[in-house]
Design an enzyme around this catalytic site. Structure first.
Site, mmCIF file in Angstrom:
data_model
loop_
_atom_site.group_PDB
_atom_site.id
_atom_site.type_symbol
_atom_site.label_atom_id
_atom_site.label_comp_id
_atom_site.label_asym_id
_atom_site.label_seq_id
_atom_site.Cartn_x
_atom_site.Cartn_y
_atom_site.Cartn_z
ATOM 1 N N THR A 22 0.845 -1.201 0.000
ATOM 2 C CA THR A 22 0.000 0.000 0.000
ATOM 3 C C THR A 22 0.875 1.245 0.000
ATOM 4 O OG1 THR A 22 -1.681 1.255 1.193
ATOM 5 C CG2 THR A 22 -0.197 -0.052 2.539
ATOM 6 N N PRO A 25 -0.429 5.919 3.816
ATOM 7 C CA PRO A 25 0.163 5.822 5.159
ATOM 8 C C PRO A 25 -0.854 5.493 6.254
ATOM 9 C CG PRO A 25 0.582 8.016 4.164
ATOM 10 C CD PRO A 25 -0.270 7.243 3.204
ATOM 11 N N LYS A 27 -3.558 3.557 5.972
ATOM 12 C CA LYS A 27 -3.750 2.110 5.893
ATOM 13 C C LYS A 27 -2.541 1.356 6.428
ATOM 14 C CE LYS A 27 -6.159 1.212 1.586
ATOM 15 N NZ LYS A 27 -5.914 0.625 0.265
ATOM 16 N N ASP A 82 -7.667 -3.359 -0.543
ATOM 17 C CA ASP A 82 -8.475 -2.437 -1.341
ATOM 18 C C ASP A 82 -9.746 -2.177 -0.555
ATOM 19 O OD1 ASP A 82 -8.420 -0.965 -3.945
ATOM 20 O OD2 ASP A 82 -10.456 -1.765 -3.980
ATOM 21 N N PHE A 165 -8.121 8.370 8.907
ATOM 22 C CA PHE A 165 -7.750 8.907 7.590
ATOM 23 C C PHE A 165 -8.968 8.851 6.681
ATOM 24 C CE2 PHE A 165 -7.180 4.360 7.215
ATOM 25 C CZ PHE A 165 -7.438 4.055 5.885
ATOM 26 N N GLY A 166 -8.790 9.332 5.457
ATOM 27 C CA GLY A 166 -9.838 9.227 4.440
ATOM 28 C C GLY A 166 -11.187 9.754 4.915
ATOM 29 N N TYR A 167 -12.217 8.915 4.823
ATOM 30 C CA TYR A 167 -13.596 9.318 5.128
ATOM 31 C C TYR A 167 -13.974 9.142 6.604
ATOM 32 C CZ TYR A 167 -14.031 9.187 0.034
ATOM 33 O OH TYR A 167 -13.860 9.416 -1.317
ATOM 34 N N HIS A 193 -13.891 -2.469 9.344
ATOM 35 C CA HIS A 193 -13.918 -3.334 8.162
ATOM 36 C C HIS A 193 -12.569 -4.020 7.964
ATOM 37 C CE1 HIS A 193 -12.714 0.729 7.504
ATOM 38 N NE2 HIS A 193 -12.290 0.538 6.281
#
Ligand code: ITT
Length: 206
Positions: A22, A25, A27, A82, A165-167, A193
């Site tokens: 990946t 960072p 993840k 993913d 991070f992200g959403y 998840h």
């Protein structure tokens, strides 16, 4: 399980060298925590593995593609993730395009505002959403296995919290009033998840 009872069973014994395929960072940190120091983990950046184009239409498809690519390029067992956010009121968008909604600058403030705008435009009050994580392990000589985990919840606007991070700042898992970005990282790692996909991976390969 006695692995000698079935010599064809794929296993990841403690101490195995594997590359975490990946370039994200956030993840990479979560994957490191979930692997619990059991393996010798190399990073895609340290091995100079280029990011492949994610051309598949499912999380599992893209995880397999990334793991195969990294195993082929590095010659080391590769673990790829993913993942993404699927919004029920947007027919599952952004889904496998979750990273791309951040644009070339990977700006997830922008991506979260895009989701809010799309929900308003769709004229729906449905704020249900779920995160998915597909993990794939690829051996350089061919075999590949994949696992998928999900967590359901609701979206909240405006974004809240500065962890994760992200959403994470717009996602509240079911039964919670805090977003993932307001939780201690260990709390997210216990229910996410990614943790659910890892539980399956652990049961199958450890
Ligand atoms: P790699 O392919 O290099 O692993 P990426 O960020 O491009 O990194 P994906 O294609 O799997 O990875 O995109 C998933 C996107 O979904 C990611 O960029 C985040 O914005 C979002 N995402 C995935 N897991 C998440 C999580 O646990 N919390 C918040 N957002 C998440």
């Amino acid at each position: 399980m006695d692995t000698n009872a079935n010599p064809t069973r794929l296993t990841l014994p403690a101490g195995t060298k594997l590359v975490a395929a990946t370039h994200n960072p956030g993840k990479a940190r979560e994957i490191g925590a979930l692997l619990e120091g059991r393996f010798e983990v190399l990073t895609a950046a340290s091995l100079d593995i280029p990011e492949p184009e994610e051309t598949e239409t499912t999380f599992v498809g893209n995880a397999v593609l990334k793991a195969r690519h990294a195993a082929r390029v590095s010659g080391v067992i590769a673990l790829a993730d993913d993942s993404g956010l699927s919004v029920v009121g947007l027919n599952g968008d952004p889904g496998v395009l979750s990273a791309r909604w951040g644009g070339p600058d990977k700006d997830f403030g922008l991506a979260m505002r895009r989701i809010e705008a799309a929900l308003i435009e769709a004229g729906t009050d449905d704020r249900r959403a779920f995160f998915s994580c597909a993990l794939a392990v690829a051996w350089p000589d061919g075999p590949v296995v994949a696992f998928e985990g999900q967590i359901h919840g609701t979206l909240t606007f405006p974004a809240r919290g500065d962890r994760g991070f992200g959403y994470d700042p717009i996602f509240m898992p079911e039964g919670e009033t805090r977003t993932f970005a307001e939780m201690d990282p260990a709390e997210k790692d216990a229910i996410s998840h990614r943790a659910r996909a890892f539980a399956q991976l652990r049961a199958a390969l450890f």
